[in-house]
Design a protein around this motif. Structure first.
Motif, PDB file in Angstrom:
ATOM      1  N   SER A 257      17.302 102.703  22.224  1.00 44.25           N
ATOM      2  CA  SER A 257      18.576 102.302  21.622  1.00 44.25           C
ATOM      3  C   SER A 257      19.013 103.300  20.553  1.00 44.25           C
ATOM      4  O   SER A 257      18.198 104.055  20.028  1.00 44.25           O
TER       5      SER A 257
ATOM      6  N   GLN B 165      24.735 108.243  17.233  1.00 38.99           N
ATOM      7  CA  GLN B 165      25.832 107.810  18.114  1.00 38.99           C
ATOM      8  C   GLN B 165      26.747 108.990  18.439  1.00 38.99           C
ATOM      9  O   GLN B 165      27.085 109.240  19.601  1.00 38.99           O
TER      10      GLN B 165
ATOM     11  N   GLU C  34      27.537 111.995  27.049  1.00 38.39           N
ATOM     12  CA  GLU C  34      28.269 111.131  27.969  1.00 38.39           C
ATOM     13  C   GLU C  34      29.445 111.877  28.569  1.00 38.39           C
ATOM     14  O   GLU C  34      29.718 111.774  29.771  1.00 38.39           O
TER      15      GLU C  34
ATOM     16  N   THR D 170      26.467 105.104  29.770  1.00 39.08           N
ATOM     17  CA  THR D 170      26.361 104.024  28.788  1.00 39.08           C
ATOM     18  C   THR D 170      26.653 102.670  29.425  1.00 39.08           C
ATOM     19  O   THR D 170      27.646 102.504  30.127  1.00 39.08           O
ATOM     20  N   HIS D 171      25.746 101.723  29.182  1.00 36.31           N
ATOM     21  CA  HIS D 171      25.966 100.346  29.620  1.00 36.31           C
ATOM     22  C   HIS D 171      26.114  99.508  28.356  1.00 36.31           C
ATOM     23  O   HIS D 171      25.118  99.266  27.660  1.00 36.31           O
ATOM     24  N   ARG D 172      27.344  99.111  28.147  1.00 32.82           N
ATOM     25  CA  ARG D 172      27.776  98.498  26.882  1.00 32.82           C
ATOM     26  C   ARG D 172      26.729  97.659  26.151  1.00 32.82           C
ATOM     27  O   ARG D 172      26.588  97.772  24.944  1.00 32.82           O
ATOM     28  N   THR D 173      26.010  96.832  26.845  1.00 33.19           N
ATOM     29  CA  THR D 173      25.090  95.944  26.116  1.00 33.19           C
ATOM     30  C   THR D 173      23.631  96.094  26.525  1.00 33.19           C
ATOM     31  O   THR D 173      22.764  95.391  26.018  1.00 33.19           O
ATOM     32  N   SER D 174      23.373  97.008  27.430  1.00 32.27           N
ATOM     33  CA  SER D 174      21.973  97.170  27.835  1.00 32.27           C
ATOM     34  C   SER D 174      21.461  98.591  27.629  1.00 32.27           C
ATOM     35  O   SER D 174      20.435  98.973  28.168  1.00 32.27           O
TER      36      SER D 174
ATOM     37  N   ARG E 226      21.540 102.937  27.280  1.00 31.67           N
ATOM     38  CA  ARG E 226      21.957 104.125  28.030  1.00 31.67           C
ATOM     39  C   ARG E 226      20.853 104.604  28.966  1.00 31.67           C
ATOM     40  O   ARG E 226      19.672 104.433  28.680  1.00 31.67           O
TER      41      ARG E 226
END
Lengths: 123, 123
Positions: free
Chosen positions: A36, A52, A59, A66-70, A72
């Motif tokens: 993360s 970040q 990217e 990138t997977h918004r909530t799970s 990269r």
DNA sequence: ATTATTGTATTAAGTGCTTAATACAATAAT
DNA sequence: ATTATTGTATTAAGCACTTAATACAATAAT
């Protein structure tokens, strides 16, 4: 991972470069999951915002997804990685040769110096 | 002189490096006079303060000598220039080889790529 | 003697980088 | 259903870099 962060240029740029190198060399294999942002930031002793910022560039180059909530992951597409790697290598070599020429070294001289140093590194 | 100033790191650092290269390659011969800070600044399209800052580093390395009211000259000591040149060359080569290795290139591979590119540059 | 040129210093303003402290929405994990 | 984790966004502060506008002292040029 041994992060090498100097103060002579932006940290986020250096992070981007070093993570890219880890992708190229397989430290982060195709399709693998990245830690993360917060974890990577802590690992590099850097603010999450800075990490970040470093990841955004990767990217844009489609090296990571990138997977918004799970989190990269590294791209699954080997061609993308290979092309980026080749591109960087050529850029490095060109920059290096140009600088050596600007310093006044002859081309034959450059090659012989490199041969010598490579041999030394193998010891 | 074609100044190449990018915004990804401090301008004064880049100025220092490029002036150093000009000393190494003989654009500014041993003992020769440098243009005034103001003139060099204008030439590089940069603020005099920034050029001043760039020159300080070269004085610290004894590559140039400052005469308070009559400007600056390149050192007369060939050894100083030669040593600095060799030192920079080794630093460049080492950094280059390390980066290529981090990218995952084999040593033989690196040499062959360089040979290819040097040949191309001769055309 | 006067003027111009030299390196140098100072101040204020604008900009980008970095950190710290939060906060939010989406969703994975429980 | 609840909680934890994810990427992301915002705000304020401090810092270094850069520019612009001056100014000064020493000395070279006239």
């Amino acid at each position: 991972m041994a992060w090498e962060l100097k103060s002579d240029r932006p940290i986020y740029t250096q992070l981007t470069e070093q993570i890219e190198l880890m992708i190229f060399s397989g430290v982060y294999p195709l399709g693998s999951k990245l830690p993360s942002v917060r974890d990577m930031a802590q690992e590099a002793a850097v603010n999450p915002n800075t990490m970040q910022k470093a990841l955004v560039k990767l990217e844009e180059d489609s090296l990571i997804i990138t997977h918004r909530t799970s989190g990269r992951t590294i791209t699954e597409d080997a061609r993308i990685v290979e092309m980026a790697k080749t591109k960087l290598a050529q850029k490095q070599i060109l920059a290096f040769l140009e600088k050596m020429q600007l310093m006044g070294f002859e081309q034959k001289e450059i090659i012989s110096i490199i041969n010598t140093m490579v041999e030394e590194m193998q010891k």
